[in-house]
Design a protein around this motif. Structure first.
Motif: not given
Length: 474
Positions: A394-406
């Motif tokens: 959960g946390r890792a997928s959210g972090l990956a998504s955030s970096f992608n949007w950034i």
């Protein structure tokens, strides 16, 4: 209650999958629509020499999406996937209309549109996170692998649809053209809202809330075999129990512990590289790129986005054909190498032949889009879905998504600023170097996931951590 049950029983799995896919169309439409609207908006508001404002107007949606995905994920655990998708569709409709009716107040209009598009981005980020999650929880296990490719196909189909709408509206008076382009984004949101109204809630969410009877009923609408329903309910319960235990034992610092660091860096790194490689610079600014290369007005170059959109759709279909025939790492490295060369070669050719045909760069951009469409575009999310162990998923997928949007936001923001201060060939050469660095990153830091169970992938990360611990100089 009986009326609702009867209505839900009429819903076919094809209907459910269609509206799961339709969320991708909505997402893709908003990615692409600014491509056609921007040349008219620049002319109407006299923003030709305001590179930073153009960058912010274009990238504001991605900035909002950074927060929308994370916020929606937390709220969906409380209120349910279906309700949050409905809320996202409403927000999308409202702020699409508000974008189309932006007041003409000089420079203040640009700031108004930036704020409205940031709020619209909350819905874009939420939809991009919620719809695939809902679909994966509704689909049978044997169909989940194909959903990644299907979702990508629908996203690029939404982009192509927006490019076609932009082209059809290009001959309207300038102000009407961009207003209708932006405002019509409310239409796919309305269709999504009306479709999701008929959908049941996710059985996984219902079980989490203790509504086992309702979860069984929902599964009976989309599963034919009673034994399969019992097996799936038991599996959902077991997985939910494991996730709850995992969440109690982990924190953000756990992501970078020796056991998980290797896999987290791999997944988050691939998600970040996908955007920093510069794909969105093409998708958002191709009419302006052609204008700068040829001197033709950007508003007369709206056929080029359609060409890019067709390439993306065909590439997504190619990916669905080859997805299980080649290793993930092989496709990422081959795709990244060709993408990098497609960006670097125009600068080299222009240096050696200053009188190079200006359309050469556009031809190379088409090659880039073709290879991106069946490698990095879909594979990033396939790999992110496979690589993270359950305890940190959960946390890792959210972090990956955030970096992608950034990355998406930064590329959209800085590209017009960069092209205003240096030649286009030099800007793309920089993105080309990033593509090559991405290939090196995959070679060194990313494990192969095709054909491996989630447990085997986790073991690769654990073993890698042990090797690093015993050989710190490596």
């Amino acid at each position: 209650m009986n009326v609702m049950a009867k209505a839900e029983k009429k819903i076919s799995s094809a209907f459910i999958y269609f509206f799961g896919s339709f969320g991708g169309i909505l997402f893709g439409y908003d990615i692409g629509v600014m491509t056609g609207a921007l040349p008219f908006l620049q002319a109407d508001w006299h923003l030709e020499n305001a590179a930073s404002l153009v960058g912010w107007i274009t990238s504001a949606v991605m900035f909002g999406a950074i927060f929308g995905g994370a916020l929606a994920g937390q709220l969906s655990d409380k209120f349910g996937r279906r309700k949050m998708i409905l809320m996202s569709a409403i927000v999308f409709m409202v702020f699409s209309v508000l974008s189309g009716v932006s007041p003409d107040m000089g420079e203040a209009s640009a700031y108004y549109l930036i704020i409205v598009r940031m709020l619209l981005g909350l819905a874009v980020g939420a939809a991009s996170a919620l719809v695939p999650a809902y679909m994966s929880e509704m689909a049978p296990a044997k169909a989940r692998g194909r959903l990644s490719g299907l979702n990508q196909t629908m996203i690029v189909s939404g982009m192509l649809l927006s490019y076609i709408v932009d082209f059809l509206l290009k001959d309207l008076p300038g102000e009407w053209a961009w207003r209708l382009m932006l405002g019509l984004a409310a239409v796919p949101a309305l269709i999504l809202f009306l479709g999701v109204l008929r959908l049941p809630e996710s059985p996984r969410f219902l079980l989490r809330k203790g509504e086992e009877a309702q979860a069984r009923k929902v599964l009976s609408y989309i599963r034919k075999n009673p034994a399969e329903i019992d097996q799936e309910l038991a599996s959902i319960k077991e997985t939910a129990k494991e996730e709850q235990q995992a969440n109690q034992k982990t924190s953000w610092s756990t992501l970078f512990s020796g056991k998980y660091r290797y896999l987290v860096i791999a997944g988050v790194g691939v998600a970040a590289f996908q955007q920093f490689q510069g794909a969105n610079a093409i998708f958002y600014y191709i009419p302006l790129i052609v204008q700068k290369a040829t001197g033709q007005a950007a508003s007369s170059n709206l056929m080029w986005p359609i060409v890019q959109g067709v390439i993306l759709v065909v590439g997504s279909l190619v990916y669905m054909w080859i997805a299980d025939k080649f290793n993930r790492r092989t496709l990422l490295m081959v795709g990244g190498a060709v993408m990098g060369l497609s960006f670097i070669l125009p600068a080299v050719i222009n240096w050696m032949m200053p009188n190079m045909n200006p359309m050469t760069i556009v031809v190379f951009l088409c090659i880039y889009v073709a290879f991106y469409s069946f490698t990095w575009a879909p594979l990033t999310w396939v790999l992110v879905g496979e690589i993270f162990p359950l305890a940190i998923r959960g946390r890792a997928s959210g972090l990956a998504s955030s970096f992608n949007w950034i990355g998406s936001w930064l590329v959209g923001l800085i590209f017009p600023i960069m092209t205003a201060s240096m030649p286009q060939e030099a800007v793309f050469a920089i993105f080309g170097i990033i593509c090559i660095l991405g290939v090196v990153f995959v070679k060194i830091c990313v494990p192969e996931t095709r054909g491996h169970t989630l447990e085997e992938i986790e073991e690769q990360g654990t073993n890698h951590g042990r090797v690093k611990a015993s050989n710190p100089e490596n």
